[in-house]
Write a protein that holds these residues in place. Structure first.
Motif, PDB file in Angstrom:
ATOM      1  N   LYS A   1       2.270 -10.944  -5.107  1.00 51.35           N
ATOM      2  CA  LYS A   1       2.661 -10.145  -4.188  1.00 51.35           C
ATOM      3  C   LYS A   1       1.362  -9.199  -3.718  1.00 51.35           C
ATOM      4  N   ALA A   2       1.049  -8.896  -2.641  1.00 47.57           N
ATOM      5  CA  ALA A   2      -0.017  -7.943  -2.471  1.00 47.57           C
ATOM      6  C   ALA A   2       0.514  -7.180  -1.379  1.00 47.57           C
ATOM      7  N   VAL A   3       0.285  -5.964  -1.360  1.00 43.97           N
ATOM      8  CA  VAL A   3       0.844  -4.821  -0.417  1.00 43.97           C
ATOM      9  C   VAL A   3      -0.378  -4.317   0.394  1.00 43.97           C
ATOM     10  N   PHE A   4      -0.281  -4.274   1.636  1.00 44.67           N
ATOM     11  CA  PHE A   4      -1.302  -3.752   2.522  1.00 44.67           C
ATOM     12  C   PHE A   4      -0.927  -2.476   3.421  1.00 44.67           C
ATOM     13  N   PRO A   5      -1.162  -1.151   3.184  1.00 48.51           N
ATOM     14  CA  PRO A   5      -0.736  -0.244   3.869  1.00 48.51           C
ATOM     15  C   PRO A   5      -1.617  -0.074   5.192  1.00 48.51           C
ATOM     16  N   VAL A   6      -1.118  -0.397   6.455  1.00 48.39           N
ATOM     17  CA  VAL A   6      -1.956  -0.566   7.632  1.00 48.39           C
ATOM     18  C   VAL A   6      -1.354   0.540   8.733  1.00 48.39           C
ATOM     19  N   ALA A   7      -0.378   1.395   8.220  1.00 51.33           N
ATOM     20  CA  ALA A   7       0.372   2.302   9.414  1.00 51.33           C
ATOM     21  C   ALA A   7      -0.319   3.336   9.693  1.00 51.33           C
ATOM     22  N   GLY A   8      -1.454   3.659   9.155  1.00 51.74           N
ATOM     23  CA  GLY A   8      -2.470   4.883   9.695  1.00 51.74           C
ATOM     24  C   GLY A   8      -2.873   4.832  11.131  1.00 51.74           C
ATOM     25  N   LEU A   9      -3.388   6.003  11.472  1.00 52.59           N
ATOM     26  CA  LEU A   9      -3.704   5.988  12.909  1.00 52.59           C
ATOM     27  C   LEU A   9      -4.941   5.934  13.193  1.00 52.59           C
TER      28      LEU A   9
ATOM     29  N   PHE B   1       2.623  -6.556   4.812  1.00 49.32           N
ATOM     30  CA  PHE B   1       2.014  -5.648   5.577  1.00 49.32           C
ATOM     31  C   PHE B   1       2.839  -4.492   5.802  1.00 49.32           C
ATOM     32  N   ILE B   2       2.554  -3.235   5.620  1.00 48.64           N
ATOM     33  CA  ILE B   2       3.350  -2.137   5.963  1.00 48.64           C
ATOM     34  C   ILE B   2       2.679  -1.745   7.155  1.00 48.64           C
ATOM     35  N   THR B   3       3.364  -1.709   8.308  1.00 48.17           N
ATOM     36  CA  THR B   3       2.816  -1.341   9.765  1.00 48.17           C
ATOM     37  C   THR B   3       3.492  -0.180  10.463  1.00 48.17           C
ATOM     38  N   GLY B   4       2.897   0.178  11.464  1.00 45.42           N
ATOM     39  CA  GLY B   4       3.494   1.059  12.455  1.00 45.42           C
ATOM     40  C   GLY B   4       2.985   0.779  13.794  1.00 45.42           C
ATOM     41  N   ARG B   5       3.225   1.876  14.762  1.00 39.95           N
ATOM     42  CA  ARG B   5       2.960   1.632  16.127  1.00 39.95           C
ATOM     43  C   ARG B   5       1.489   1.022  16.466  1.00 39.95           C
TER      44      ARG B   5
ATOM     45  N   ILE C   1       4.654 -11.061   5.251  1.00 38.47           N
ATOM     46  CA  ILE C   1       5.840 -10.400   5.583  1.00 38.47           C
ATOM     47  C   ILE C   1       5.624  -9.061   6.522  1.00 38.47           C
ATOM     48  N   PHE C   2       5.857  -8.683   7.384  1.00 35.93           N
ATOM     49  CA  PHE C   2       5.790  -7.336   8.059  1.00 35.93           C
ATOM     50  C   PHE C   2       6.710  -6.361   7.814  1.00 35.93           C
ATOM     51  N   ILE C   3       6.537  -5.329   7.531  1.00 41.31           N
ATOM     52  CA  ILE C   3       7.646  -4.023   7.401  1.00 41.31           C
ATOM     53  C   ILE C   3       7.035  -2.955   8.088  1.00 41.31           C
ATOM     54  N   ARG C   4       8.055  -2.553   9.021  1.00 41.29           N
ATOM     55  CA  ARG C   4       7.691  -1.139   9.701  1.00 41.29           C
ATOM     56  C   ARG C   4       7.886  -0.082   8.989  1.00 41.29           C
ATOM     57  N   GLN C   5       6.952   0.816   8.832  1.00 40.00           N
ATOM     58  CA  GLN C   5       6.758   2.244   8.229  1.00 40.00           C
ATOM     59  C   GLN C   5       7.399   3.207   9.692  1.00 40.00           C
ATOM     60  N   PRO C   6       8.606   3.698   9.522  1.00 38.41           N
ATOM     61  CA  PRO C   6       8.970   4.394  10.737  1.00 38.41           C
ATOM     62  C   PRO C   6       8.197   5.651  11.082  1.00 38.41           C
ATOM     63  N   LYS C   7       7.883   6.138   9.882  1.00 41.29           N
ATOM     64  CA  LYS C   7       6.901   7.448  10.123  1.00 41.29           C
ATOM     65  C   LYS C   7       5.755   7.494   9.051  1.00 41.29           C
TER      66      LYS C   7
ATOM     67  N   ALA D   1       4.536   4.322   2.145  1.00 38.05           N
ATOM     68  CA  ALA D   1       4.063   3.229   2.311  1.00 38.05           C
ATOM     69  C   ALA D   1       4.217   2.198   1.619  1.00 38.05           C
ATOM     70  N   VAL D   2       3.825   2.479   0.158  1.00 37.81           N
ATOM     71  CA  VAL D   2       4.330   1.440  -1.016  1.00 37.81           C
ATOM     72  C   VAL D   2       5.604   1.143  -1.136  1.00 37.81           C
ATOM     73  N   LEU D   3       6.516   2.654  -1.127  1.00 35.91           N
ATOM     74  CA  LEU D   3       7.787   2.558  -1.303  1.00 35.91           C
ATOM     75  C   LEU D   3       8.505   1.571  -0.216  1.00 35.91           C
ATOM     76  N   CYS D   4       7.986   1.538   0.937  1.00 36.78           N
ATOM     77  CA  CYS D   4       8.736   0.657   1.906  1.00 36.78           C
ATOM     78  C   CYS D   4       8.533  -0.938   1.520  1.00 36.78           C
ATOM     79  N   ALA D   5       7.821  -1.387   0.600  1.00 31.52           N
ATOM     80  CA  ALA D   5       7.477  -2.681   0.296  1.00 31.52           C
ATOM     81  C   ALA D   5       8.372  -3.076  -0.842  1.00 31.52           C
ATOM     82  N   LYS D   6       9.368  -1.998  -1.309  1.00 37.37           N
ATOM     83  CA  LYS D   6      10.223  -2.447  -2.410  1.00 37.37           C
ATOM     84  C   LYS D   6      11.332  -3.441  -2.240  1.00 37.37           C
ATOM     85  N   PRO D   7      11.977  -3.723  -1.053  1.00 36.89           N
ATOM     86  CA  PRO D   7      12.679  -4.714  -0.779  1.00 36.89           C
ATOM     87  C   PRO D   7      12.314  -6.306  -0.900  1.00 36.89           C
TER      88      PRO D   7
END
Length: 289
Positions: free
Chosen positions: A6-14, A55-59, A101-107, A114-120
Protein backbone atom coordinates in the motif's frame (compact mmCIF):
# COMPACT_ATOMS: atom_id res chain seq x y z
CA UNK A 1 4.38 -8.25 6.64
CA UNK A 2 7.62 -8.26 4.61
CA UNK A 3 6.12 -6.52 1.58
CA UNK A 4 4.80 -2.99 1.33
CA UNK A 5 1.74 -3.27 -0.90
CA UNK A 6 0.00 0.00 0.00
CA UNK A 7 1.38 3.40 -1.05
CA UNK A 8 -0.06 6.75 0.04
CA UNK A 9 0.31 9.88 -2.09
CA UNK A 10 -0.65 13.15 -0.35
CA UNK A 11 -1.66 15.34 -3.32
CA UNK A 12 -4.12 17.83 -1.78
CA UNK A 13 -1.65 20.75 -1.59
CA UNK A 14 -2.37 23.98 -3.45
CA UNK A 15 0.96 24.27 -5.28
CA UNK A 16 1.09 28.03 -4.82
CA UNK A 17 4.77 28.29 -5.82
CA UNK A 18 3.81 27.41 -9.39
CA UNK A 19 0.90 29.80 -9.83
CA UNK A 20 -0.64 30.59 -12.25
CA UNK A 21 0.25 27.20 -13.82
CA UNK A 22 -1.36 25.38 -10.88
CA UNK A 23 -4.51 27.50 -10.67
CA UNK A 24 -6.59 24.81 -12.37
CA UNK A 25 -4.10 21.94 -12.71
CA UNK A 26 -2.36 20.13 -9.80
CA UNK A 27 1.39 20.60 -9.36
CA UNK A 28 1.63 16.78 -9.32
CA UNK A 29 0.55 16.83 -12.97
CA UNK A 30 3.43 19.09 -14.03
CA UNK A 31 5.44 17.13 -16.61
CA UNK A 32 9.06 16.08 -16.42
CA UNK A 33 9.67 15.76 -20.18
CA UNK A 34 6.66 13.60 -21.08
CA UNK A 35 5.39 12.16 -17.79
CA UNK A 36 3.74 13.99 -14.89
CA UNK A 37 5.38 13.97 -11.48
CA UNK A 38 2.65 11.79 -10.00
CA UNK A 39 3.34 9.06 -12.57
CA UNK A 40 7.01 8.92 -11.61
CA UNK A 41 5.91 8.57 -7.97
CA UNK A 42 3.40 5.82 -8.81
CA UNK A 43 5.99 3.93 -10.87
CA UNK A 44 8.42 4.08 -7.96
CA UNK A 45 5.82 2.64 -5.59
CA UNK A 46 4.80 -0.11 -8.00
CA UNK A 47 8.43 -1.09 -8.65
CA UNK A 48 8.82 -1.50 -4.87
CA UNK A 49 5.83 -3.89 -4.70
CA UNK A 50 2.80 -1.64 -4.21
CA UNK A 51 -0.50 -2.95 -5.57
CA UNK A 52 -2.78 -0.32 -3.99
CA UNK A 53 -2.17 3.35 -4.74
CA UNK A 54 -3.99 5.61 -2.28
CA UNK A 55 -4.29 9.24 -3.34
CA UNK A 56 -5.27 11.83 -0.73
CA UNK A 57 -6.78 14.53 -2.91
CA UNK A 58 -8.44 17.93 -2.65
CA UNK A 59 -10.16 20.47 -4.88
CA UNK A 60 -8.98 20.80 -8.50
CA UNK A 61 -7.26 17.39 -8.38
CA UNK A 62 -9.62 15.55 -10.72
CA UNK A 63 -7.00 15.37 -13.46
CA UNK A 64 -4.93 13.01 -11.28
CA UNK A 65 -7.85 10.59 -11.13
CA UNK A 66 -8.38 10.97 -14.87
CA UNK A 67 -4.71 10.28 -15.55
CA UNK A 68 -4.90 6.84 -13.92
CA UNK A 69 -8.32 6.02 -15.41
CA UNK A 70 -8.97 4.15 -18.66
CA UNK A 71 -9.02 6.29 -21.82
CA UNK A 72 -10.91 4.00 -24.18
CA UNK A 73 -11.47 6.57 -26.94
CA UNK A 74 -7.83 7.67 -26.93
CA UNK A 75 -6.63 4.06 -26.94
CA UNK A 76 -8.93 3.22 -29.84
CA UNK A 77 -7.67 6.25 -31.78
CA UNK A 78 -4.02 5.31 -31.23
CA UNK A 79 -4.69 1.71 -32.24
CA UNK A 80 -6.50 2.80 -35.40
CA UNK A 81 -3.58 5.09 -36.25
CA UNK A 82 -1.05 2.30 -35.77
CA UNK A 83 0.72 4.21 -32.98
CA UNK A 84 1.59 1.08 -31.04
CA UNK A 85 4.37 2.56 -28.90
CA UNK A 86 2.16 5.39 -27.69
CA UNK A 87 -0.65 2.92 -27.02
CA UNK A 88 1.60 0.69 -24.93
CA UNK A 89 2.91 3.69 -22.99
CA UNK A 90 -0.67 4.73 -22.25
CA UNK A 91 -1.68 1.26 -21.07
CA UNK A 92 1.45 1.01 -18.91
CA UNK A 93 0.44 3.99 -16.77
CA UNK A 94 -1.47 1.63 -14.48
CA UNK A 95 -0.60 -2.09 -14.65
CA UNK A 96 -3.57 -4.46 -14.47
CA UNK A 97 -2.58 -5.83 -11.05
CA UNK A 98 -2.59 -2.35 -9.46
CA UNK A 99 -5.66 -0.49 -8.18
CA UNK A 100 -6.19 3.18 -7.34
CA UNK A 101 -8.15 4.57 -4.41
CA UNK A 102 -8.98 8.26 -4.07
CA UNK A 103 -9.78 9.82 -0.69
CA UNK A 104 -10.81 13.46 -0.36
CA UNK A 105 -9.03 15.51 2.30
CA UNK A 106 -11.72 18.06 3.25
CA UNK A 107 -9.20 20.70 4.35
CA UNK A 108 -5.46 21.05 3.87
CA UNK A 109 -4.56 20.43 7.50
CA UNK A 110 -0.98 19.27 7.10
CA UNK A 111 0.91 16.20 5.94
CA UNK A 112 0.07 14.29 9.12
CA UNK A 113 -3.64 14.84 8.56
CA UNK A 114 -3.31 13.71 4.92
CA UNK A 115 -1.65 10.47 6.03
CA UNK A 116 -4.33 9.98 8.69
CA UNK A 117 -6.99 10.22 5.98
CA UNK A 118 -5.59 6.96 4.55
CA UNK A 119 -6.30 4.96 7.73
CA UNK A 120 -9.63 3.42 6.58
CA UNK A 121 -7.94 1.94 3.52
CA UNK A 122 -4.50 1.10 4.93
CA UNK A 123 -5.90 -0.61 8.01
CA UNK A 124 -3.41 -2.69 9.99
CA UNK A 125 -0.70 -2.91 7.33
CA UNK A 126 2.67 -1.19 6.88
CA UNK A 127 2.62 1.35 4.06
CA UNK A 128 4.76 3.80 2.16
CA UNK A 129 4.27 7.54 1.75
CA UNK A 130 5.67 9.25 -1.34
CA UNK A 131 5.67 13.00 -1.95
CA UNK A 132 5.53 13.39 -5.72
CA UNK A 133 7.33 16.73 -5.85
CA UNK A 134 10.44 15.05 -4.43
CA UNK A 135 11.56 13.30 -7.61
CA UNK A 136 14.40 10.83 -7.00
CA UNK A 137 16.41 9.38 -9.86
CA UNK A 138 17.77 6.06 -8.59
CA UNK A 139 18.26 2.46 -9.66
CA UNK A 140 16.96 0.61 -7.77
CA UNK A 141 14.43 3.25 -6.77
CA UNK A 142 14.68 4.96 -3.40
CA UNK A 143 11.47 3.25 -2.25
CA UNK A 144 12.77 -0.17 -3.33
CA UNK A 145 15.93 0.45 -1.31
CA UNK A 146 13.80 1.37 1.71
CA UNK A 147 11.46 -1.59 1.21
CA UNK A 148 14.50 -3.87 1.35
CA UNK A 149 15.47 -2.27 4.66
CA UNK A 150 11.95 -2.78 5.99
CA UNK A 151 11.99 -6.45 4.95
CA UNK A 152 15.11 -6.95 7.08
CA UNK A 153 14.30 -4.72 10.04
CA UNK A 154 10.46 -4.75 10.23
CA UNK A 155 10.17 -1.16 11.43
CA UNK A 156 9.46 2.31 10.09
CA UNK A 157 12.08 3.78 7.75
CA UNK A 158 12.55 7.45 6.78
CA UNK A 159 14.39 8.45 3.61
CA UNK A 160 16.99 11.12 4.38
CA UNK A 161 19.77 13.08 2.74
CA UNK A 162 22.18 15.80 3.82
CA UNK A 163 21.15 19.38 3.08
CA UNK A 164 22.97 22.67 3.52
CA UNK A 165 22.84 24.12 7.06
CA UNK A 166 20.97 27.13 5.65
CA UNK A 167 18.20 24.79 4.38
CA UNK A 168 17.26 23.04 7.63
CA UNK A 169 14.29 25.38 8.19
CA UNK A 170 12.61 23.81 5.13
CA UNK A 171 12.70 20.17 6.32
CA UNK A 172 12.13 17.74 9.12
CA UNK A 173 15.64 17.23 10.53
CA UNK A 174 16.71 14.05 12.30
CA UNK A 175 19.19 13.31 15.04
CA UNK A 176 20.48 9.78 14.47
CA UNK A 177 23.51 7.55 14.86
CA UNK A 178 24.98 5.08 12.37
CA UNK A 179 24.24 1.37 12.76
CA UNK A 180 25.13 0.22 9.23
CA UNK A 181 26.39 1.82 6.04
CA UNK A 182 23.80 4.51 5.15
CA UNK A 183 21.45 3.24 7.89
CA UNK A 184 20.92 5.16 11.11
CA UNK A 185 19.00 4.74 14.35
CA UNK A 186 16.62 7.65 14.93
CA UNK A 187 17.01 9.53 18.22
CA UNK A 188 14.75 12.52 17.49
CA UNK A 189 13.16 14.49 14.66
CA UNK A 190 12.43 18.23 14.59
CA UNK A 191 10.16 20.02 12.13
CA UNK A 192 11.88 22.87 10.25
CA UNK A 193 14.45 23.99 12.85
CA UNK A 194 16.55 27.10 12.40
CA UNK A 195 20.17 26.26 11.49
CA UNK A 196 21.37 27.08 15.00
CA UNK A 197 18.74 24.74 16.50
CA UNK A 198 19.13 21.83 14.06
CA UNK A 199 20.62 18.63 15.56
CA UNK A 200 22.13 17.73 12.17
CA UNK A 201 21.80 18.45 8.46
CA UNK A 202 20.06 15.14 7.74
CA UNK A 203 16.65 15.96 6.25
CA UNK A 204 13.65 13.73 5.61
CA UNK A 205 12.91 14.09 1.90
CA UNK A 206 9.52 12.78 0.90
CA UNK A 207 9.96 9.01 1.34
CA UNK A 208 8.55 7.10 4.32
CA UNK A 209 7.71 3.54 5.25
CA UNK A 210 5.48 3.56 8.32
CA UNK A 211 3.86 0.96 10.53
CA UNK A 212 0.10 1.29 11.12
CA UNK A 213 0.69 2.41 14.69
CA UNK A 214 1.44 5.85 13.26
CA UNK A 215 -2.31 6.38 12.94
CA UNK A 216 -2.80 6.12 16.71
CA UNK A 217 -0.01 8.66 17.16
CA UNK A 218 -1.43 11.07 14.59
CA UNK A 219 -4.87 10.95 16.18
CA UNK A 220 -3.30 12.23 19.42
CA UNK A 221 -1.16 14.96 17.84
CA UNK A 222 -2.27 18.46 18.81
CA UNK A 223 -2.74 20.74 15.78
CA UNK A 224 -0.09 23.40 15.39
CA UNK A 225 0.08 26.59 13.35
CA UNK A 226 -2.89 26.94 11.02
CA UNK A 227 -4.55 23.94 12.65
CA UNK A 228 -2.15 21.60 10.84
CA UNK A 229 -1.23 18.12 12.06
CA UNK A 230 2.43 17.49 11.33
CA UNK A 231 3.64 14.03 10.35
CA UNK A 232 6.91 14.86 12.14
CA UNK A 233 5.03 15.10 15.46
CA UNK A 234 3.40 11.74 14.86
CA UNK A 235 6.77 10.17 14.07
CA UNK A 236 8.21 11.65 17.29
CA UNK A 237 5.44 9.96 19.29
CA UNK A 238 5.85 6.69 17.36
CA UNK A 239 9.55 6.68 18.19
CA UNK A 240 8.69 6.38 21.90
CA UNK A 241 7.05 2.99 21.37
CA UNK A 242 8.73 1.59 18.25
CA UNK A 243 12.11 1.50 16.60
CA UNK A 244 12.50 3.93 13.66
CA UNK A 245 15.39 4.01 11.19
CA UNK A 246 16.70 6.70 8.86
CA UNK A 247 18.16 5.61 5.53
CA UNK A 248 20.50 7.58 3.29
CA UNK A 249 19.22 6.40 -0.07
CA UNK A 250 21.44 6.16 -3.14
CA UNK A 251 20.23 8.43 -5.94
CA UNK A 252 19.74 12.05 -6.94
CA UNK A 253 16.80 14.05 -5.62
CA UNK A 254 15.18 16.95 -7.44
CA UNK A 255 13.06 19.34 -5.40
CA UNK A 256 10.29 19.78 -7.96
CA UNK A 257 8.30 21.83 -5.49
CA UNK A 258 10.61 24.68 -6.48
CA UNK A 259 10.90 26.22 -9.93
CA UNK A 260 14.67 25.72 -10.06
CA UNK A 261 14.49 22.07 -8.98
CA UNK A 262 11.70 21.44 -11.49
CA UNK A 263 13.75 22.90 -14.35
CA UNK A 264 16.87 20.95 -13.33
CA UNK A 265 14.85 17.74 -13.37
CA UNK A 266 13.51 18.47 -16.84
CA UNK A 267 16.98 19.15 -18.19
CA UNK A 268 18.60 16.05 -16.66
CA UNK A 269 15.75 13.70 -17.56
CA UNK A 270 15.70 15.11 -21.10
CA UNK A 271 19.41 14.35 -21.42
CA UNK A 272 18.61 10.68 -20.70
CA UNK A 273 15.43 10.45 -22.76
CA UNK A 274 15.90 7.96 -25.64
CA UNK A 275 13.87 10.08 -28.04
CA UNK A 276 15.46 13.50 -27.59
CA UNK A 277 18.69 13.07 -25.59
CA UNK A 278 21.13 13.61 -28.47
CA UNK A 279 19.33 16.54 -30.08
CA UNK A 280 18.73 18.20 -26.73
CA UNK A 281 22.37 17.79 -25.73
CA UNK A 282 23.48 19.42 -28.99
CA UNK A 283 20.99 22.23 -28.40
CA UNK A 284 22.43 22.95 -24.96
CA UNK A 285 25.98 22.93 -26.29
CA UNK A 286 25.06 25.41 -29.02
CA UNK A 287 23.11 27.52 -26.54
CA UNK A 288 26.26 28.08 -24.49
CA UNK A 289 28.22 29.37 -27.48
Amino acid sequence: MNKITKAVFPVAGLGTRFLPATKASPKEMLPIVDKPLIQYAAEEAIAAGATELIFITGRNKRSIEDHFDNASELEASLEASGKKEMLEALKAILPSHVSCIFIRQPKALGLGHAVLCAKPVVGNAPFSVILADDLIDADPSAMQQMADIYARKQCSVLGVEDVLPSETASYGIVDAFKIEENLLQLKSIIEKPKPEDAPSTLAVVGRYILTPRIFDCLEKVKPGKGGEIQLTDGISDLMRVENILAYRFTGKRFDCGSKLGFMKANVEFALKHPEIAQDFSEYLINLKK
